[in-house]
Design a protein around this motif. Structure first.
Motif, PDB file in Angstrom:
ATOM      1  N   GLY A   1       3.335  32.108 -52.927  1.00  0.00           N
ATOM      2  CA  GLY A   1       3.419  31.559 -51.578  1.00  0.00           C
ATOM      3  C   GLY A   1       2.065  31.073 -51.087  1.00  0.00           C
ATOM      4  N   ARG A   2       1.019  31.841 -51.384  1.00  0.00           N
ATOM      5  CA  ARG A   2      -0.329  31.415 -50.987  1.00  0.00           C
ATOM      6  C   ARG A   2      -0.735  30.158 -51.738  1.00  0.00           C
ATOM      7  N   ALA A   3      -0.395  30.068 -53.031  1.00  0.00           N
ATOM      8  CA  ALA A   3      -0.723  28.876 -53.814  1.00  0.00           C
ATOM      9  C   ALA A   3       0.019  27.656 -53.279  1.00  0.00           C
ATOM     10  N   ALA A   4       1.280  27.828 -52.906  1.00  0.00           N
ATOM     11  CA  ALA A   4       2.049  26.714 -52.350  1.00  0.00           C
ATOM     12  C   ALA A   4       1.460  26.257 -51.023  1.00  0.00           C
ATOM     13  N   ALA A   5       1.031  27.206 -50.188  1.00  0.00           N
ATOM     14  CA  ALA A   5       0.423  26.843 -48.908  1.00  0.00           C
ATOM     15  C   ALA A   5      -0.895  26.103 -49.118  1.00  0.00           C
ATOM     16  N   LEU A   6      -1.692  26.532 -50.097  1.00  0.00           N
ATOM     17  CA  LEU A   6      -2.949  25.843 -50.389  1.00  0.00           C
ATOM     18  C   LEU A   6      -2.704  24.432 -50.890  1.00  0.00           C
ATOM     19  N   SER A   7      -1.723  24.261 -51.766  1.00  0.00           N
ATOM     20  CA  SER A   7      -1.451  22.919 -52.289  1.00  0.00           C
ATOM     21  C   SER A   7      -0.923  22.001 -51.191  1.00  0.00           C
ATOM     22  N   ARG A   8      -0.106  22.540 -50.283  1.00  0.00           N
ATOM     23  CA  ARG A   8       0.377  21.720 -49.165  1.00  0.00           C
ATOM     24  C   ARG A   8      -0.773  21.337 -48.236  1.00  0.00           C
ATOM     25  N   SER A   9      -1.680  22.275 -47.966  1.00  0.00           N
ATOM     26  CA  SER A   9      -2.794  21.967 -47.068  1.00  0.00           C
ATOM     27  C   SER A   9      -3.756  20.959 -47.699  1.00  0.00           C
ATOM     28  N   GLY A  10      -3.796  20.899 -49.030  1.00  0.00           N
ATOM     29  CA  GLY A  10      -4.654  19.946 -49.717  1.00  0.00           C
ATOM     30  C   GLY A  10      -4.000  18.597 -49.933  1.00  0.00           C
ATOM     31  N   GLY A  11      -2.760  18.455 -49.484  1.00  0.00           N
ATOM     32  CA  GLY A  11      -2.070  17.180 -49.613  1.00  0.00           C
ATOM     33  C   GLY A  11      -1.359  16.996 -50.944  1.00  0.00           C
ATOM     34  N   LEU A  12      -1.268  18.038 -51.738  1.00  0.00           N
ATOM     35  CA  LEU A  12      -0.573  17.939 -53.017  1.00  0.00           C
ATOM     36  C   LEU A  12       0.911  18.198 -52.821  1.00  0.00           C
TER      37      LEU A  12
END
Length: 128
Positions: free
Chosen positions: A55-66
């Motif tokens: 979940g944290r990895a998904a949130a980071l990728s979304r915040s980075g525009g991925l």
């Protein structure tokens, strides 16, 4: 008989009264299905499933525009024998044209032919 536990007494009663036991089980199962059907269902949301490190990895990728986009591959093979390259290219062209017309398709990549084998595929005899 007074020292026996509840499970032993229930098993003995069920053995002595099999039709009553089966009837009570059917009533119990129907009641459970009815209560379960009345409670309804609730679908899990992305936030319900985004727990822990993933979940944290998904949130980071979304915040980075991925974005994690869906990818589809189309495999063109012959029904039998060897592949006729011109027929395969025509089929591939038709598939690409059909996919390009679908809404929501962001891009269609170039075709990638499969590597050639080192000889014709042979059916193996299961007996050795």
């Amino acid at each position: 008989m007074a020292g026996r536990n509840l499970i032993t007494r229930a098993a003995r009663w069920s053995a002595v009264h099999p039709w009553w036991a089966m009837t009570l089980w059917v009533v119990f199962v129907l009641g459970a299905l009815t209560v379960g059907g009345m409670t309804g269902t609730r679908s899990a949301t992305d936030s319900d499933l985004a727990i822990g490190q993933s979940g944290r990895a998904a949130a980071l990728s979304r915040s980075g525009g991925l974005e994690s986009r869906a990818v589809e591959n189309i495999l063109v093979t012959p029904y039998r024998g060897t592949l006729d390259r011109s027929a395969a290219n025509r089929a591939l062209g038709e598939a690409v044209d059909a996919v390009k017309g679908v809404g929501g398709v962001a891009a269609v990549g170039r075709p990638v032919p499969a590597p050639r084998r080192f000889g014709p595929a042979r059916a193996r005899d299961p007996r050795g």
